[in-house]
Design an enzyme around this catalytic site. Structure first.
Site, PDB file in Angstrom:
ATOM      1  N   GLU A 142       0.134   3.658   1.701  1.00  0.00           N
ATOM      2  CA  GLU A 142       0.171   4.080   3.104  1.00  0.00           C
ATOM      3  C   GLU A 142       1.562   3.849   3.711  1.00  0.00           C
ATOM      4  OE1 GLU A 142      -2.323   5.425   5.526  1.00  0.00           O
ATOM      5  OE2 GLU A 142      -2.732   6.166   3.525  1.00  0.00           O
TER       6      GLU A 142
ATOM      7  N   SER B  16       0.814  -1.220   0.000  1.00  0.00           N
ATOM      8  CA  SER B  16       0.000   0.000   0.000  1.00  0.00           C
ATOM      9  C   SER B  16       0.846   1.268   0.000  1.00  0.00           C
ATOM     10  CB  SER B  16      -0.874  -0.006   1.256  1.00  0.00           C
ATOM     11  OG  SER B  16      -1.424   1.269   1.469  1.00  0.00           O
TER      12      SER B  16
ATOM     13  N   TYR C 184      -1.840   0.033  10.699  1.00  0.00           N
ATOM     14  CA  TYR C 184      -2.070  -0.639   9.410  1.00  0.00           C
ATOM     15  C   TYR C 184      -0.841  -0.482   8.504  1.00  0.00           C
ATOM     16  CZ  TYR C 184      -3.693  -1.045   4.551  1.00  0.00           C
ATOM     17  OH  TYR C 184      -3.799  -1.368   3.223  1.00  0.00           O
TER      18      TYR C 184
HETATM   19  P1  NDP Z   1     -11.362  -4.896   1.498  1.00  0.00           P
HETATM   20  O1  NDP Z   1     -11.379  -4.369   2.873  1.00  0.00           O
HETATM   21  O2  NDP Z   1     -12.498  -4.565   0.570  1.00  0.00           O
HETATM   22  O3  NDP Z   1     -11.247  -6.507   1.536  1.00  0.00           O
HETATM   23  C1  NDP Z   1     -10.453  -7.145   2.484  1.00  0.00           C
HETATM   24  C2  NDP Z   1     -10.640  -8.638   2.351  1.00  0.00           C
HETATM   25  O4  NDP Z   1      -9.856  -9.300   3.357  1.00  0.00           O
HETATM   26  C3  NDP Z   1     -12.090  -9.119   2.561  1.00  0.00           C
HETATM   27  O5  NDP Z   1     -12.336 -10.193   1.693  1.00  0.00           O
HETATM   28  C4  NDP Z   1     -12.062  -9.608   4.005  1.00  0.00           C
HETATM   29  O6  NDP Z   1     -13.060 -10.556   4.302  1.00  0.00           O
HETATM   30  C5  NDP Z   1     -10.685 -10.249   4.027  1.00  0.00           C
HETATM   31  N1  NDP Z   1     -10.179 -10.485   5.381  1.00  0.00           N
HETATM   32  C6  NDP Z   1     -10.112  -9.603   6.403  1.00  0.00           C
HETATM   33  N2  NDP Z   1      -9.567 -10.181   7.486  1.00  0.00           N
HETATM   34  C7  NDP Z   1      -9.285 -11.460   7.136  1.00  0.00           C
HETATM   35  C8  NDP Z   1      -8.727 -12.569   7.817  1.00  0.00           C
HETATM   36  N3  NDP Z   1      -8.364 -12.490   9.096  1.00  0.00           N
HETATM   37  N4  NDP Z   1      -8.567 -13.744   7.141  1.00  0.00           N
HETATM   38  C9  NDP Z   1      -8.961 -13.849   5.861  1.00  0.00           C
HETATM   39  N5  NDP Z   1      -9.520 -12.835   5.166  1.00  0.00           N
HETATM   40  C10 NDP Z   1      -9.675 -11.658   5.802  1.00  0.00           C
HETATM   41  O7  NDP Z   1      -9.975  -4.441   0.848  1.00  0.00           O
HETATM   42  P2  NDP Z   1      -9.628  -4.079  -0.681  1.00  0.00           P
HETATM   43  O8  NDP Z   1     -10.228  -5.088  -1.564  1.00  0.00           O
HETATM   44  O9  NDP Z   1      -9.871  -2.640  -0.903  1.00  0.00           O
HETATM   45  O10 NDP Z   1      -8.041  -4.247  -0.669  1.00  0.00           O
HETATM   46  C11 NDP Z   1      -7.412  -5.488  -0.953  1.00  0.00           C
HETATM   47  C12 NDP Z   1      -6.012  -5.490  -0.361  1.00  0.00           C
HETATM   48  O11 NDP Z   1      -5.251  -4.437  -0.926  1.00  0.00           O
HETATM   49  C13 NDP Z   1      -5.944  -5.281   1.142  1.00  0.00           C
HETATM   50  O12 NDP Z   1      -4.851  -6.025   1.630  1.00  0.00           O
HETATM   51  C14 NDP Z   1      -5.670  -3.798   1.291  1.00  0.00           C
HETATM   52  O13 NDP Z   1      -5.020  -3.539   2.517  1.00  0.00           O
HETATM   53  C15 NDP Z   1      -4.767  -3.570   0.105  1.00  0.00           C
HETATM   54  N6  NDP Z   1      -4.772  -2.257  -0.468  1.00  0.00           N
HETATM   55  C16 NDP Z   1      -5.952  -1.680  -0.861  1.00  0.00           C
HETATM   56  C17 NDP Z   1      -5.947  -0.464  -1.497  1.00  0.00           C
HETATM   57  C18 NDP Z   1      -7.217   0.193  -1.925  1.00  0.00           C
HETATM   58  O14 NDP Z   1      -7.180   1.394  -2.209  1.00  0.00           O
HETATM   59  N7  NDP Z   1      -8.329  -0.525  -2.016  1.00  0.00           N
HETATM   60  C19 NDP Z   1      -4.679   0.236  -1.790  1.00  0.00           C
HETATM   61  C20 NDP Z   1      -3.504  -0.488  -1.366  1.00  0.00           C
HETATM   62  C21 NDP Z   1      -3.562  -1.690  -0.737  1.00  0.00           C
HETATM   63  P3  NDP Z   1     -14.574 -10.096   4.705  1.00  0.00           P
HETATM   64  O15 NDP Z   1     -15.272  -9.794   3.402  1.00  0.00           O
HETATM   65  O16 NDP Z   1     -15.091 -11.288   5.400  1.00  0.00           O
HETATM   66  O17 NDP Z   1     -14.450  -8.880   5.560  1.00  0.00           O
HETATM   67  P1  GDR Z   2      -7.030   5.565   3.222  1.00  0.00           P
HETATM   68  O1  GDR Z   2      -8.562   5.661   2.758  1.00  0.00           O
HETATM   69  O2  GDR Z   2      -6.856   5.865   4.653  1.00  0.00           O
HETATM   70  O3  GDR Z   2      -6.253   6.397   2.246  1.00  0.00           O
HETATM   71  O4  GDR Z   2      -6.729   4.003   3.021  1.00  0.00           O
HETATM   72  P2  GDR Z   2      -9.811   6.372   3.407  1.00  0.00           P
HETATM   73  O5  GDR Z   2     -10.821   6.494   2.321  1.00  0.00           O
HETATM   74  O6  GDR Z   2     -10.238   5.723   4.678  1.00  0.00           O
HETATM   75  O7  GDR Z   2      -9.259   7.840   3.790  1.00  0.00           O
HETATM   76  C1  GDR Z   2      -8.761   8.741   2.809  1.00  0.00           C
HETATM   77  C2  GDR Z   2      -8.585  10.117   3.428  1.00  0.00           C
HETATM   78  O8  GDR Z   2      -9.865  10.672   3.707  1.00  0.00           O
HETATM   79  C3  GDR Z   2      -9.830  11.280   4.994  1.00  0.00           C
HETATM   80  N1  GDR Z   2     -11.182  11.338   5.561  1.00  0.00           N
HETATM   81  C4  GDR Z   2     -11.961  10.300   5.886  1.00  0.00           C
HETATM   82  N2  GDR Z   2     -11.745   8.963   5.762  1.00  0.00           N
HETATM   83  C5  GDR Z   2     -12.750   8.129   6.161  1.00  0.00           C
HETATM   84  N3  GDR Z   2     -12.580   6.804   6.013  1.00  0.00           N
HETATM   85  N4  GDR Z   2     -13.922   8.591   6.696  1.00  0.00           N
HETATM   86  C6  GDR Z   2     -14.165   9.928   6.850  1.00  0.00           C
HETATM   87  O9  GDR Z   2     -15.224  10.328   7.331  1.00  0.00           O
HETATM   88  C7  GDR Z   2     -13.136  10.828   6.412  1.00  0.00           C
HETATM   89  N5  GDR Z   2     -13.050  12.183   6.388  1.00  0.00           N
HETATM   90  C8  GDR Z   2     -11.860  12.481   5.866  1.00  0.00           C
HETATM   91  C9  GDR Z   2      -8.890  10.384   5.789  1.00  0.00           C
HETATM   92  O10 GDR Z   2      -8.437  11.048   6.957  1.00  0.00           O
HETATM   93  C10 GDR Z   2      -7.810  10.115   4.745  1.00  0.00           C
HETATM   94  O11 GDR Z   2      -6.885  11.144   4.736  1.00  0.00           O
HETATM   95  C11 GDR Z   2      -7.160   3.311   1.859  1.00  0.00           C
HETATM   96  C12 GDR Z   2      -7.422   1.853   2.267  1.00  0.00           C
HETATM   97  O12 GDR Z   2      -8.004   1.190   1.172  1.00  0.00           O
HETATM   98  C13 GDR Z   2      -6.125   1.150   2.630  1.00  0.00           C
HETATM   99  O13 GDR Z   2      -6.373  -0.244   2.830  1.00  0.00           O
HETATM  100  C14 GDR Z   2      -5.139   1.333   1.486  1.00  0.00           C
HETATM  101  O14 GDR Z   2      -3.912   0.729   1.799  1.00  0.00           O
HETATM  102  C15 GDR Z   2      -4.934   2.803   1.195  1.00  0.00           C
HETATM  103  O15 GDR Z   2      -6.186   3.370   0.854  1.00  0.00           O
HETATM  104  C16 GDR Z   2      -3.974   3.047   0.025  1.00  0.00           C
END
Ligand code: NDP
Ligand code: GDR
Length: 360
Positions: A151, A149, A172
């Site tokens: 992050e 990520s 995280y």
């Molecule tokens: P989601 O939160 O939508 O999905 C997470 C998945 O992980 C779900 O299927 C969840 O299951 C599963 N999960 C959570 N805990 C466990 C566990 N203990 N054992 C097995 N499975 C588990 O995430 P995204 O699809 O958005 O992201 C996919 C991956 O990419 C994650 O690792 C995230 O951190 C990473 N990532 C995401 C980004 C983004 O912008 N979306 C950017 C960079 C990295 P359940 O449905 O049951 O909750």
């Molecule tokens: P992020 O996504 O932390 O970048 O992680 P998120 O959408 O939660 O926050 C983005 C930015 O928005 C600001 N923010 C808020 N965020 C949330 N969730 N709720 C609010 O009400 C709100 N108001 C302002 C946050 O402070 C932050 O700056 C996502 C996840 O998908 C991670 O798993 C992944 O690794 C990173 O993107 C890349």
């Protein structure tokens, strides 16, 4: 030995993929992508008291239709090492995608220990399962993808590339750094084909409702249709490099098709503030966000990541990858779907079948 997949028309065995986190946003898009490429896809799902497969229900085929079902689901958990090894031995995948995570940054401050167990140690458990599976079976062609990520860059200023130092700002992010280095270490120590995708934020109509983009577009839909009037948010000045999840899963796959395992930044190279997102989302349906958004301190984080903007030149050059969906198109795609969802919700509310969810 290769995977246990069925054969395609010319009797070449189809590749077999194993995905953790298949029920999440990325898991659903990756599954669709791999099924289109002819893969047999196995997903590990965790037990929950409610069904958690909504994002993949549209591609689910009951396993009793064995010849039609090319996506198969199995119970496992990243906190349960024995289940990971058992499914590797049973499924014999060619490619393993580790997408599972407690992926909410703000929530990781509330449950840091659990977040580290799943995100950091969970990745280590899976890598160790892959290593011991290869030792026992000789299946050294197996390839591993780790969902890293942006992050991890945290407070290091943009543009961020593969050579930018990490400075994580949450439990995280620190856990993702550990998973990143475990992956590098298993590649160097054991020669496993293991890649880190360092993906910047990517969104879609399937994004979880408590990430800021979806929280906004869902509220836009409900406000437009008259189901709520206020939206409570935290820091509007944070800037993110937002792309479309459907584009990003292709980059994951491309990493595993290269001759050499490596790490890649995947990003649009454009950054926008949360406020800019609000302007486009509300403006698109003729609303002014300032009439609806209320700042609530509870959504501020103890340490914030202020500015992320990726440099994905390496992915462009080596993988030939580039994003197809731009910022405005992404926001509009999400708003369109959330307006449609809100219309359906309104019909059910008006008919007395459900209560409108309690929002001011
Ligand atoms: P989601 O939160 O939508 O999905 C997470 C998945 O992980 C779900 O299927 C969840 O299951 C599963 N999960 C959570 N805990 C466990 C566990 N203990 N054992 C097995 N499975 C588990 O995430 P995204 O699809 O958005 O992201 C996919 C991956 O990419 C994650 O690792 C995230 O951190 C990473 N990532 C995401 C980004 C983004 O912008 N979306 C950017 C960079 C990295 P359940 O449905 O049951 O909750
Ligand atoms: P992020 O996504 O932390 O970048 O992680 P998120 O959408 O939660 O926050 C983005 C930015 O928005 C600001 N923010 C808020 N965020 C949330 N969730 N709720 C609010 O009400 C709100 N108001 C302002 C946050 O402070 C932050 O700056 C996502 C996840 O998908 C991670 O798993 C992944 O690794 C990173 O993107 C890349």
């Amino acid at each position: 030995m290769s995977g246990s997949g069925s054969t395609n028309g010319d009797s070449t065995p189809n590749k077999v993929a194993l995905i953790t986190g298949i029920t999440g946003q990325d898991g659903s898009y990756l599954t669709e992508f791999l099924l289109n490429k002819g893969y047999e896809v196995h997903g590990l799902i965790r037990r929950s008291s409610n069904f958690n497969t909504q994002r993949i229900d549209h591609i689910y085929v009951d396993p009793h239709n064995a010849h039609k079902a090319r996506m198969k689901l199995h119970y496992a958990d990243l906190s349960d090492a024995s289940s990971l090894r058992r499914w590797l031995d049973t499924i014999l995948p060619d490619e393993v995608y580790n997408l599972a995570a407690q992926s909410h940054v703000a929530v990781s401050f509330e449950i840091p220990d659990y977040t580290a167990d799943v995100v950091a140690t969970g990745a280590l458990r899976l890598l160790e399962a892959v290593r011991s599976h290869i030792d026992a079976s000789g299946r050294s062609h197996i390839r591993y993808y780790q969902a890293g990520s942006s992050e991890m860059f945290g407070s290091t200023p943009p543009p961020q590339s593969e050579t930018t130092p990490f400075h994580p700002r949450s439990p995280y992010a620190a856990s993702k750094c550990a998973a990143h280095w475990y992956t590098v270490n298993y590649r160097e120590a054991y020669g496993i084909f293991a890649c880190n995708g360092i993906l910047f934020n990517h969104e879609s109509p399937r994004r979880g409702e408590n990430f800021v983009t979806r929280k906004i577009t869902r509220a836009v839909g409900r406000i437009k249709i008259g189901l709520q009037s206020k939206l409570f948010l935290g820091n509007l000045q944070a800037s993110r490099d937002w792309g479309f999840a459907g584009d990003y899963v292709e980059a994951m796959w491309l990493m595993l098709q290269q001759e050499k395992a490596d790490d890649y930044v995947v990003a649009t190279e454009e950054s926008h503030t949360v406020e800019e997102f609000l302007e486009v989302a509300f403006g698109y349906v003729g609303l002014n966000w300032k009439d609806h958004v209320v700042i609530d301190k509870r959504y501020f984080r103890p340490t914030e990541v202020d500015n992320l903007k990726g440099d994905s030149s390496k992915a462009k050059e080596v993988l030939g990858w580039k994003p197809k969906v731009g910022f405005e198109q992404l926001v509009k795609m999400m708003v369109d779907q959330d307006v449609e969802r809100a219309k359906k919700e309104k019909v059910l509310v008006d008919a007395g079948y459900i209560d409108a969810q309690q929002q001011p």
